[in-house]
Design an enzyme around this catalytic site. Structure first.
Site, mmCIF file in Angstrom:
data_model
loop_
_atom_site.group_PDB
_atom_site.id
_atom_site.type_symbol
_atom_site.label_atom_id
_atom_site.label_comp_id
_atom_site.label_asym_id
_atom_site.label_seq_id
_atom_site.Cartn_x
_atom_site.Cartn_y
_atom_site.Cartn_z
ATOM 1 N N PHE A 120 1.027 -1.624 -0.192
ATOM 2 C CA PHE A 120 0.068 -0.257 0.090
ATOM 3 C C PHE A 120 1.019 1.108 0.222
ATOM 4 C CE2 PHE A 120 0.967 -0.348 4.358
ATOM 5 C CZ PHE A 120 0.722 1.160 4.873
ATOM 6 N N LYS B 6 -0.983 -7.222 -9.545
ATOM 7 C CA LYS B 6 -2.541 -6.665 -7.836
ATOM 8 C C LYS B 6 -1.545 -5.468 -7.372
ATOM 9 C CE LYS B 6 -3.247 -8.205 -4.906
ATOM 10 N NZ LYS B 6 -3.231 -7.449 -3.677
ATOM 11 N N GLU C 177 -5.661 -4.066 -1.819
ATOM 12 C CA GLU C 177 -6.544 -3.811 -2.110
ATOM 13 C C GLU C 177 -6.450 -1.815 -0.839
ATOM 14 O OE1 GLU C 177 -4.658 -6.051 -0.589
ATOM 15 O OE2 GLU C 177 -5.954 -6.813 1.395
ATOM 16 N N SER D 77 5.565 -6.713 2.728
ATOM 17 C CA SER D 77 5.732 -7.623 4.900
ATOM 18 C C SER D 77 6.721 -8.640 4.414
ATOM 19 C CB SER D 77 4.920 -7.372 6.029
ATOM 20 O OG SER D 77 3.726 -8.577 5.420
ATOM 21 N N CYS E 60 9.179 1.791 3.042
ATOM 22 C CA CYS E 60 10.250 0.616 3.620
ATOM 23 C C CYS E 60 12.113 1.379 3.733
ATOM 24 C CB CYS E 60 10.394 -0.282 3.189
ATOM 25 S SG CYS E 60 10.937 0.321 0.847
ATOM 26 N N GLU F 248 9.614 -4.362 12.734
ATOM 27 C CA GLU F 248 8.841 -2.993 12.289
ATOM 28 C C GLU F 248 8.038 -2.834 12.526
ATOM 29 O OE1 GLU F 248 8.056 -4.397 8.178
ATOM 30 O OE2 GLU F 248 8.710 -2.082 7.064
#
Ligand code: NAD
Length: 496
Positions: A149, A173, A176, A226, A281, A381
């Site tokens: 995301f 993909k 969402e 992740s 990240c 994280e």
């Protein structure tokens, strides 16, 4: 209510979804769209369409492919405000940051415009008498890209411009949580003249991802997300014979040596710790201060944090909301855990002053000092605006700490000692290193990727590694007969 659906074969899917997800505007807390979730059947349909398009696309001339890439680049550049607005609406990051993301994605498109040069093979004449050898690189087929995301435009752009330029067809993909930027990109490709079926979008969650992993018609998977999911993708994708690159999570350390410019280091820590609300990240989440600088550095950071504004990304705030209320609550629970474990809470972001709707998913910038390596705020994280300061006595202790952490995505050293910086770049077990640069995201013609639990697979994203990932090498050994014949020889071929 807006409905976001799959994009297959150059048009929106016309079926009725069995399951859908809600897409939020994190700054208002409101549901702004529903997104269709794909079943294995929908994914199969996309693969078939892409496989059909591949037959022509892979033989389309480099000249024509490059022209399409240039046209696409122009459209993205002209429409970057539209793309940035869609990012801000569904992700929450402030508009200027969203624009920065699009600009970094554009760099990869520009890199892919050079595909004729990047695909050049080599040729050796007369390796044996009358025999020449040359190498070529060919596309894989259908490439899947599964994205997180936090960079809904840039991360897919790390992959698909190169994949498509190299002659592959792709299925993206997207996350969402913020699917609209990828839908805009699909429209831009169409306007650029890309043949239908070369760029497809399938939305969904684990069901769609598993369908990708299990589909024999998909040649490669590029995943970013992740670490637990990256490992799952790597293992299961490889099991079903796919080429996989799976980029995972991070805990990026910034090592500040006593000779560093502490104002520069404090600016960097704030920018890299709280930009995009820490949902990067490459965010700095662990600041390792080599004594005796910690007191001064923490004071300088806190002073800067006091001036940061948190609010709606369209209204000029420094920092936006977190992506969902669930994620906000998870990050806040880490702050609670840090307090409980005995870290010193210097700045508490749990009840921030907000410039925006009270229903947004807010958490202000948070600073911990005296963090120990056994605390969850250090080991995990967090992926939010929480910066931890760890005090160490020496360069060696700081380096040991970084090298012992399970993640190895990015790191930075702040120092004015060139020798120390050079030693650090050599000794640190991390994939991307900054020297007085807090967010060392490599430019498009280098490759992006971490070490250890931050990347599964051996190929990093974009740059020449990206070109290699999306192509297969082939070596041709050729002889065009001259009138003389060698006769029969059953021995192993040797160069003569
Ligand atoms: P995520 O792992 O939750 O989701 C990533 C993708 O995996 C999404 O498309 C999602 O739909 C899918 N997914 C989620 N759960 C799944 C499951 N159980 N099975 C199969 N697929 C699943 O990650 P996120 O929250 O969207 O993104 C944040 C994470 O991404 C952070 O850990 C961050 O460090 C990482 N990230 C890494 C890089 C990098 O370059 N290493 C870059 C950006 C983000």
């Amino acid at each position: 209510m807006e409905r976001i659906t799959h994009f297959i074969g150059g048009k929106k899917w016309e079926g009725v979804a069995q399951r859908t997800g809600e897409v939020f505007n994190p700054a208002t807390g409101a549901v702004v769209a529903h997104v269709d979730f794909a079943t294995a059947d929908v994914l199969d349909n996309a693969v078939q369409v892409a496989q059909k398009a591949f037959v022509e696309w892979r033989t389309t001339s480099l000249a024509k492919r490059t022209q399409t890439l240039f046209a696409f680049r122009e459209i993205v550049n002209q429409r970057k405000e539209e793309l940035a607005a869609a990012i801000t609406r569904e992700h929450g990051k402030v508009l200027s940051d969203a624009l920065g993301e699009v600009t970094r994605g554009l760099e990869v498109i520009e890199f892919a415009c050079g595909i004729p040069h990047l695909l050049k093979g080599s040729y050796s004449e007369s390796v044996s008498t009358s025999i020449d050898v040359y190498s070529i690189r060919q596309p894989l087929g259908v490439a899947a890209i599964i994205s997180p995301f936090n960079f809904p435009a840039m991360v897919p752009m790390w992959f698909f411009p190169i994949a498509i330029a190299a002659g592959n067809c792709v299925i993206v993909k997207p996350s969402e949580k913020d699917p609209t930027p990828t839908m805009l990109v699909a429209q831009y490709w169409k306007e650029a003249g890309l043949p239908d079926g070369v760029f497809n979008v399938v939305h969904g969650d684990k069901v769609a991802v598993d369908a990708i992993l299990n589909h024999p018609g998909i040649a490669s998977v590029s995943f970013v997300g992740s670490t637990p999911i990256a490992q799952y993708i790597y293992e299961n994708g490889a099991k079903s014979g796919k080429r996989v690159q799976a980029l995972g999570g991070a805990k990026n350390h910034m090592l500040v040596l006593p000779d560093a410019d502490l104002d520069l280091a404090a600016d960097a820590a704030v920018n890299a710790g709280f930009g995009s609300a820490g949902e990067r990240c490459m965010a700095i989440s662990a600041l390792v201060a080599v004594e005796p600088v910690a007191d001064t550095l923490v004071a300088k950071i806190a002073e800067r944090m006091a001036k940061l504004t948190t609010g709606d990304g369209t209204q000029g705030a420094d920092m936006g909301p977190l992506v969902t209320s669930v994620h906000r609550d998870k990050v806040a629970s880490y702050v609670d855990a840090g307090v409980k474990a005995g870290a010193t809470l210097v700045v508490d972001g749990r009840n921030p002053k907000i410039n925006g709707s009270a229903a947004g998913f807010w958490l202000g910038p948070t600073l911990f000092d005296h963090v120990r390596t056994d605390m969850s705020i250090y080991t995990d994280e967090i992926f939010g605006p929480v910066l931890s300061v760890i005090r160490v006595k020496s360069y060696e202790e700081g380096l040991g700490l970084i090298n012992s952490h399970r993640y190895g995505n990015g790191t930075a050293i702040f120092t004015n000692d060139g020798g120390a910086a050079r030693r650090f770049q050599n000794e640190v077990n991390v994939g991307m290193v900054g020297i007085n640069v807090p967010i060392p995201v490599p430019t498009a013609y280098y490759s992006f990727g971490g070490w250890k639990s931050s990347l599964f697979g051996d190929t990093h994203a974009h740059g020449t590694e990206g070109v290699h990932f999306f192509t297969r090498g082939k070596v041709v050994t050729s002889r065009w007969l001259d009138p003389s014949h060698g006769g029969i020889n059953l021995g192993f071929p040797q160069n003569r």
